[in-house]
Design a protein around this motif. Structure first.
Motif, PDB file in Angstrom:
ATOM      1  N   ALA A  53       0.823  -1.208   0.000  1.00 55.72           N
ATOM      2  CA  ALA A  53       0.000   0.000   0.000  1.00 55.72           C
ATOM      3  C   ALA A  53       0.859   1.261   0.000  1.00 55.72           C
ATOM      4  N   VAL A  54       1.885   1.306   0.842  1.00 58.07           N
ATOM      5  CA  VAL A  54       2.745   2.485   0.919  1.00 58.07           C
ATOM      6  C   VAL A  54       3.561   2.637  -0.358  1.00 58.07           C
TER       7      VAL A  54
ATOM      8  N   HIS B 284      -1.446   3.422  -2.122  1.00 58.80           N
ATOM      9  CA  HIS B 284      -2.811   2.879  -2.119  1.00 58.80           C
ATOM     10  C   HIS B 284      -3.476   3.041  -0.754  1.00 58.80           C
ATOM     11  N   ASN B 285      -4.806   3.034  -0.755  1.00 62.72           N
ATOM     12  CA  ASN B 285      -5.577   3.032   0.484  1.00 62.72           C
ATOM     13  C   ASN B 285      -5.713   1.604   0.996  1.00 62.72           C
ATOM     14  N   LEU B 286      -5.905   1.461   2.323  1.00 61.33           N
ATOM     15  CA  LEU B 286      -5.840   0.146   2.965  1.00 61.33           C
ATOM     16  C   LEU B 286      -6.922   0.004   4.022  1.00 61.33           C
TER      17      LEU B 286
ATOM     18  N   MET C 152      -2.889   9.161   2.529  1.00 59.14           N
ATOM     19  CA  MET C 152      -3.121   7.724   2.431  1.00 59.14           C
ATOM     20  C   MET C 152      -4.194   7.356   3.456  1.00 59.14           C
ATOM     21  N   LEU C 153      -5.295   6.795   2.989  1.00 55.35           N
ATOM     22  CA  LEU C 153      -6.371   6.390   3.889  1.00 55.35           C
ATOM     23  C   LEU C 153      -6.093   4.991   4.414  1.00 55.35           C
ATOM     24  N   VAL C 154      -6.037   4.867   5.726  1.00 62.90           N
ATOM     25  CA  VAL C 154      -5.900   3.571   6.387  1.00 62.90           C
ATOM     26  C   VAL C 154      -7.086   3.427   7.327  1.00 62.90           C
TER      27      VAL C 154
ATOM     28  N   ASP D  93     -14.944   0.621  -2.772  1.00 60.25           N
ATOM     29  CA  ASP D  93     -14.255   0.537  -4.065  1.00 60.25           C
ATOM     30  C   ASP D  93     -13.017   1.424  -4.104  1.00 60.25           C
ATOM     31  N   ARG D  94     -13.021   2.491  -3.302  1.00 56.17           N
ATOM     32  CA  ARG D  94     -11.899   3.429  -3.308  1.00 56.17           C
ATOM     33  C   ARG D  94     -10.769   2.995  -2.381  1.00 56.17           C
ATOM     34  N   ILE D  95     -10.953   1.871  -1.717  1.00 54.71           N
ATOM     35  CA  ILE D  95      -9.898   1.309  -0.860  1.00 54.71           C
ATOM     36  C   ILE D  95      -9.273   0.146  -1.616  1.00 54.71           C
ATOM     37  N   ASP D  96      -8.003   0.259  -1.938  1.00 54.14           N
ATOM     38  CA  ASP D  96      -7.364  -0.667  -2.867  1.00 54.14           C
ATOM     39  C   ASP D  96      -7.081  -2.036  -2.274  1.00 54.14           C
TER      40      ASP D  96
END
Length: 513
Positions: A212-213, A217-219, A346-348, A386-389
């Motif tokens: 992710a980092v 990507h978002n996680l 980054m969204l976690v 869907d926006r969280i990879d």
């Protein structure tokens, strides 16, 4: 008699120069007027200025009409930063301050009633604006001079009170400009104090976090309470590439505009980590207010926004994140105009698998029925998911793993691989404006850089048909697969990369089908 100087006001996280004029007309009565769309704090400056001027031993005429004009007149002015320039223009003529000294300087500062200066917000942005307008000096309260000093090309003069400011402008007292300490501050404060080596077990979760980092990507982490989701999230900034000076200045501007910098933290040298509570309001997360200020998504700019207990957030609050997740910025519209805040984060996120937290746990019994579990999981909308990879399970860790003395990878070890992958992406996208990581690839770039062979394409087709993935999920899988190839140093995306990327989307079926 007219005296003039320059100050600045914040609009979002940026500053706009304001010209201050003071006119004194004779008259039997005494009246002070501030014009130029001042807010309540600026209007109240009249009383603070009178008290500070007289307390500092300067003469304030208590007859006639004193008018302060803040130009441009159609720009709303806010905050107490105009106190010091208003006071200086009011007494400039009687104290013999040369007009040239005032015009060469941009001045900000809040006055106490005894003439002392208090810190104000946004001096970093004000320093950049003053330099851009050709001002030679910026006079600020001494306590925030260090924050402004990272801007080169303008002298930062820190003063403690009104009397010291007057003495400096008259040439009676020498004050050395605040030296630029950006490099020194980076070296002293670019330390996190926590490390991934402290986390025992959770190899799958660590792998997903590294991926992710590496690709930006978002996680989403899913697991029962006490398995280390928050512990893992807090250490994510330690494996992100170090802050560049440009990123640090931009991040510091946002925190300064939000009033979050203090005497012990005048410059942001590490990646921000923002963990808002699930009771936060829409405005608290996105930003807002009468005079809009930055929200948590902007305070996490160039860092990590961690949403723990994701289903507990109000659905409407989560939905407002769609714009910043897609565009990397937040636009807030008010009657006074629109303000845009940067929000590249980054969204976690972390959540329990069910309300009690033990669904699927082999050691503890889940007390939640199927309908309760379904309702709990459906609090998160499909478009947001869907926006969280990447979605990853974080299971409970047994005693043997927790008590193991086996060496675990440090944050520095993981960061070295991340930086290599990021370097590959920078080279790949150097000709693309606004694209720096795989996560920000457009559909055109996905088609160009994520070509699949027949085997990989077959795996993806089977997954799309079998799991009913959306078109957005299809693109996310390809982006993650590209990042996996970059971590391996491979030029092309392999079938194994696609399979692993598909594995990070299985929660679509397992949790929301």
């Amino acid at each position: 008699m007219i005296a003039r100087t320059y100050s600045a006001t914040l609009i979002g996280v940026n500053a706009v120069e304001v010209e201050i004029e003071c006119h004194h007309a004779e008259g039997n009565n005494f009246r002070i007027t501030v014009v130029g769309l001042p807010d309540a704090a600026v209007k109240e400056a009249r009383d603070r200025v009178i008290a500070a001027v007289t307390s500092s031993g300067f003469y304030m005429p208590f007859s006639g009409y004193v008018t302060f004009n803040l130009a441009p007149a159609d720009l709303p002015k806010q905050g107490p930063a105009f106190d010091l320039p208003l006071a200086l223009t009011a007494i400039a003529g009687r104290e013999g301050i040369a007009a040239e000294r005032l015009l060469d300087c941009c001045i900000v500062g809040e006055l106490a009633l005894n003439g002392e200066l208090r810190p104000v917000r946004g001096v970093l942005a004000i320093a950049q604006e003053a330099r851009g307008k050709g001002r030679k000096q910026l006079m600020v309260p001494k306590r925030v001079a260090v924050e402004a000093s990272v801007v080169q090309g303008i002298e930062i003069i820190g003063v403690n009170d009104l009397r010291e400011a007057v003495q400096y402008l008259k040439g009676e007292k020498a004050i050395e400009p605040e030296p630029c300490r950006a490099a020194e501050y980076f070296q002293a404060h670019a330390i996190y104090g926590i490390d991934f080596s402290e986390v025992r077990g959770q190899q799958d979760a660590k792998r997903a976090i590294e991926v992710a980092v590496a690709g930006g990507h978002n996680l989403l982490m899913v697991g029962p309470p006490g398995t280390g989701k928050s512990m893992l999230a807090k250490r994510i900034p330690t494996i992100m590439p170090g802050m560049s000076e440009e990123e640090a200045i931009e991040t510091t501007k946002i925190h300064s505009a939000g009033g979050l910098l203090g005497d012990n933290c005048s410059f942001i040298a590490t990646r921000p980590f923002r963990p808002p509570h699930h009771t936060i309001s829409d405005a608290g997360l996105l930003g807002g207010g009468t005079n809009p200020g930055p929200g948590e998504v902007s305070l996490a700019h160039h860092g990590v926004l961690f949403l723990d207990e994701l289903p507990e957030f109000r659905r409407s609050t989560l939905e407002v994140m769609r714009q910043p997740l897609e565009d990397g910025k937040v636009t807030i519209s008010r009657a006074i105009g629109s303000v845009t805040f940067p929000a590249q984060f980054m969204l976690v996120a972390a959540m329990n698998p069910c309300p009690c937290g033990y669904y699927g746990d082999l050691k503890r019994e889940c007390r939640c029925g199927p309908i309760v579990i379904q309702r709990y999981r459906q609090r998160i909308s499909g478009p947001l998911l869907d926006r969280i990879d990447l979605h990853v399970d974080v299971p409970a860790v047994d005693y043997k793993t927790l008590s193991s003395k086996e060496h675990s990878e440090t944050s520095e070890d993981i960061r070295s691989r991340v930086e290599k992958a990021r370097a590959t992406q920078r080279e790949r996208f150097k000709a693309e404006r606004g694209t720096h990581t795989n996560a920000s690839m457009t559909p055109r770039l996905i088609r160009k850089h994520c070509e699949l062979d027949a085997e990989a394409s077959g795996y993806l087709e089977h997954a799309m048909n079998g799991n009913n993935f959306s078109a957005r999920a299809h693109d996310r899988i390809l982006k993650v697969a590209r990042t996996l190839a970059d971590l391996e140093g491979a030029e092309n995306v392999s079938a194994q990369n696609v399979l692993e990327a598909i594995g990070y989307r299985t929660l679509d079926r397992a949790l929301w089908s």
